[in-house]
Design a protein around this motif. Sequence first.
Motif, mmCIF file in Angstrom:
data_model
loop_
_atom_site.group_PDB
_atom_site.id
_atom_site.type_symbol
_atom_site.label_atom_id
_atom_site.label_comp_id
_atom_site.label_asym_id
_atom_site.label_seq_id
_atom_site.Cartn_x
_atom_site.Cartn_y
_atom_site.Cartn_z
ATOM 1 N N GLN A 1 -1.743 -4.652 6.426
ATOM 2 C CA GLN A 1 -0.950 -3.875 5.478
ATOM 3 C C GLN A 1 -1.037 -2.377 5.789
ATOM 4 O O GLN A 1 -0.042 -1.652 5.661
ATOM 5 C CB GLN A 1 -1.430 -4.132 4.049
ATOM 6 C CG GLN A 1 -1.108 -5.522 3.526
ATOM 7 C CD GLN A 1 0.365 -5.697 3.213
ATOM 8 O OE1 GLN A 1 1.149 -4.766 3.267
ATOM 9 N NE2 GLN A 1 0.751 -6.920 2.899
ATOM 10 N N VAL A 2 -2.226 -1.911 6.186
ATOM 11 C CA VAL A 2 -2.379 -0.506 6.557
ATOM 12 C C VAL A 2 -1.538 -0.194 7.785
ATOM 13 O O VAL A 2 -0.824 0.819 7.835
ATOM 14 C CB VAL A 2 -3.862 -0.169 6.820
ATOM 15 C CG1 VAL A 2 -4.006 1.267 7.334
ATOM 16 C CG2 VAL A 2 -4.692 -0.359 5.558
ATOM 17 N N ARG A 3 -1.603 -1.065 8.773
ATOM 18 C CA ARG A 3 -0.826 -0.857 9.999
ATOM 19 C C ARG A 3 0.674 -0.835 9.690
ATOM 20 O O ARG A 3 1.403 0.035 10.179
ATOM 21 C CB ARG A 3 -1.141 -1.953 11.009
ATOM 22 C CG ARG A 3 -0.293 -1.898 12.259
ATOM 23 C CD ARG A 3 -0.839 -2.780 13.364
ATOM 24 N NE ARG A 3 -1.285 -4.060 12.868
ATOM 25 C CZ ARG A 3 -2.067 -4.900 13.552
ATOM 26 N NH1 ARG A 3 -2.496 -4.562 14.740
ATOM 27 N NH2 ARG A 3 -2.419 -6.058 13.054
ATOM 28 N N PHE B 1 0.847 -1.195 0.000
ATOM 29 C CA PHE B 1 0.000 0.000 0.000
ATOM 30 C C PHE B 1 0.884 1.248 0.000
ATOM 31 O O PHE B 1 1.598 1.481 0.977
ATOM 32 C CB PHE B 1 -0.917 0.016 1.218
ATOM 33 C CG PHE B 1 -2.043 -0.986 1.176
ATOM 34 C CD1 PHE B 1 -2.310 -1.717 0.036
ATOM 35 C CD2 PHE B 1 -2.844 -1.181 2.289
ATOM 36 C CE1 PHE B 1 -3.343 -2.632 -0.003
ATOM 37 C CE2 PHE B 1 -3.893 -2.099 2.265
ATOM 38 C CZ PHE B 1 -4.131 -2.831 1.114
ATOM 39 N N PRO B 2 0.847 2.063 -1.055
ATOM 40 C CA PRO B 2 1.732 3.237 -1.114
ATOM 41 C C PRO B 2 1.217 4.468 -0.374
ATOM 42 O O PRO B 2 1.916 5.456 -0.255
ATOM 43 C CB PRO B 2 1.819 3.515 -2.621
ATOM 44 C CG PRO B 2 0.515 3.031 -3.170
ATOM 45 C CD PRO B 2 0.141 1.837 -2.325
ATOM 46 N N LYS B 3 0.011 4.409 0.155
ATOM 47 C CA LYS B 3 -0.595 5.581 0.789
ATOM 48 C C LYS B 3 0.274 6.107 1.920
ATOM 49 O O LYS B 3 0.813 5.331 2.713
ATOM 50 C CB LYS B 3 -1.972 5.191 1.344
ATOM 51 C CG LYS B 3 -2.950 6.326 1.497
ATOM 52 C CD LYS B 3 -3.540 6.666 0.146
ATOM 53 C CE LYS B 3 -4.748 7.552 0.267
ATOM 54 N NZ LYS B 3 -5.313 7.816 -1.061
ATOM 55 N N SER B 4 0.390 7.441 2.026
ATOM 56 C CA SER B 4 1.208 7.996 3.102
ATOM 57 C C SER B 4 0.588 9.210 3.777
ATOM 58 O O SER B 4 1.095 9.647 4.816
ATOM 59 C CB SER B 4 2.599 8.375 2.564
ATOM 60 O OG SER B 4 2.487 9.337 1.530
ATOM 61 N N ASN B 5 -0.506 9.770 3.223
ATOM 62 C CA ASN B 5 -1.076 10.963 3.847
ATOM 63 C C ASN B 5 -1.736 10.612 5.182
ATOM 64 O O ASN B 5 -2.442 9.613 5.314
ATOM 65 C CB ASN B 5 -2.078 11.660 2.921
ATOM 66 C CG ASN B 5 -3.173 10.753 2.424
ATOM 67 O OD1 ASN B 5 -2.904 9.835 1.661
ATOM 68 N ND2 ASN B 5 -4.406 11.013 2.848
ATOM 69 N N SER C 1 -1.622 -0.167 17.574
ATOM 70 C CA SER C 1 -1.159 -1.322 18.354
ATOM 71 C C SER C 1 -2.312 -2.039 19.053
ATOM 72 O O SER C 1 -2.160 -3.196 19.466
ATOM 73 C CB SER C 1 -0.121 -0.880 19.384
ATOM 74 O OG SER C 1 -0.724 -0.137 20.439
ATOM 75 N N LEU C 2 -3.456 -1.362 19.195
ATOM 76 C CA LEU C 2 -4.602 -1.940 19.903
ATOM 77 C C LEU C 2 -5.678 -2.499 18.968
ATOM 78 O O LEU C 2 -6.726 -2.927 19.430
ATOM 79 C CB LEU C 2 -5.241 -0.876 20.813
ATOM 80 C CG LEU C 2 -4.383 -0.383 21.981
ATOM 81 C CD1 LEU C 2 -5.056 0.801 22.672
ATOM 82 C CD2 LEU C 2 -4.122 -1.513 22.975
ATOM 83 N N LEU C 3 -5.421 -2.531 17.669
ATOM 84 C CA LEU C 3 -6.448 -2.959 16.716
ATOM 85 C C LEU C 3 -6.936 -4.385 16.947
ATOM 86 O O LEU C 3 -8.082 -4.712 16.620
ATOM 87 C CB LEU C 3 -5.917 -2.831 15.286
ATOM 88 C CG LEU C 3 -6.004 -1.449 14.642
ATOM 89 C CD1 LEU C 3 -5.355 -1.458 13.264
ATOM 90 C CD2 LEU C 3 -7.453 -0.978 14.548
ATOM 91 N N GLU C 4 -6.079 -5.230 17.502
ATOM 92 C CA GLU C 4 -6.479 -6.626 17.735
ATOM 93 C C GLU C 4 -7.400 -6.759 18.951
ATOM 94 O O GLU C 4 -7.961 -7.826 19.179
ATOM 95 C CB GLU C 4 -5.233 -7.502 17.944
ATOM 96 C CG GLU C 4 -4.302 -7.552 16.740
ATOM 97 C CD GLU C 4 -4.975 -8.142 15.504
ATOM 98 O OE1 GLU C 4 -5.801 -9.045 15.661
ATOM 99 O OE2 GLU C 4 -4.660 -7.683 14.385
#
Length: 457
Positions: free
Chosen positions: A350-352, A3-7, A371-374
């Motif tokens: 992938q986003v993380r 994923f190339p997103k960076s904003n 870090s808390l997404l799970e």
Amino acid sequence: MYFPKSNRSAFVNFLRSKYEMWTGEVLVRTHPSYMGIDPSSICQLRCPLCPTGVENDEKKSGRSISFRERTFLNLEIFDSLIDELGEYLFLVMFYNWGEPLLNKELPAMIRKAKSFDIATEIHTNLSLPLTDPFIDDLLNSGIDDVAASLDGFSQATYQTYRRGGNFELAKNNIERLAKARDRLGLKTNIIWNFLVFSFNEHDIESTRKYCEQIGITFNRREAFIDRPEWLPSYRKGELDPNPTVPTASENAATQKRITTPCAWHYNYSMVNANGSISPCCAPWEQKHDFGLIQPGQIGFTDIWNNNLYRKSRGAFAGKRVKGLEKLDTLCLRCPYGHDIQNQYSFNDDQVRQRFLDVYQDTEPLLYRAFSLLENPQAFTEFFQANSIDNFATAPVLVTFRNQDNSPKLNRAETSNSVFRLPFSKTWLNQALQIWREKGLGVLIHRTWQYIGRTIQK
């Protein structure tokens, strides 16, 4: 997929949408992070387990049947959609009910998406004539993944499911794609998707070896199968030849489907070739769609918070939505279950990882939230404890306007955000018009959109 997103706004939107999903928000402020956009609802094949294939087969037999409009997505709809949502999207999947390569505008669409740093992929049957210039144009557009569906390694096995398809043509096309990719010096991931049935199991190893030889990825996949004789050897007995009336526990399991969040209501969405928006990728009948994009009149956001979406979110959250008690949607009796409801959430890792690559430890609040997404409970508690507004930017500067439109500043400082809100007469008139024509829900959402854009300026 990379994923190339960076904003920063895309990562904030992603986290906020998770918060809204896990707290069961009915009216949302966020946008999808992943989106299916169907370039074509037309297909030349007659695959028996695909609604489009069934429709084609019925028509070939002289019978009339129609599940949804058959057309190509036009650039006006696509451009308006990406202009509206491109800032927030990490991934666009160019496929669903048709053959995407039939739409010759596809490379232009991919280029538009890539200009917003959006990862892109297509699924194609490749059983159609392709010119060398079109193949080069497709690859040079920046497409990340090209997945081709070839279920077998001979015409005899392939045509059992891909009815109307030409195996040698599809095989030749995938070879041409691989050679063109190498000639152009690109890193496009070219994938041979192989749905396993009883009639093609014997072709698995020969197909795998062939993929290794030409430098493409072999992807063995499990098919949705409703015919016992088509089940591969390791799935025999999976279908009950004598189905019974559902038990009380089975009915309870069905009811549970609408008491846990559905990511299609928050994190991803499906736009069809005619511009209609489906509640998810699975409903093949157009009558279940939630709205129709009309560039310049009705945007995605207008539909995203309409009555059908709000009623559906409320049903999954166990919330009553006042005034919509009699409104019905397919989501209220969702037949698809957890796997479809969370179909693309595997991309969250992938986003993380992309956030960590871009920001590392320079954004402590966002870092902690990722870090808390799970742990949804810990995530929502952290979000609430730190205030949603702390996920914006730096000190707040609210700009009010005098009657002559000159700025009159009032400062209100919080830890982390910057607003510049021109409360001019024109702005208020526009807000009043939106409220009258589209309702309070749309007005609130557009106001948050406006604030979000202003923050980032």
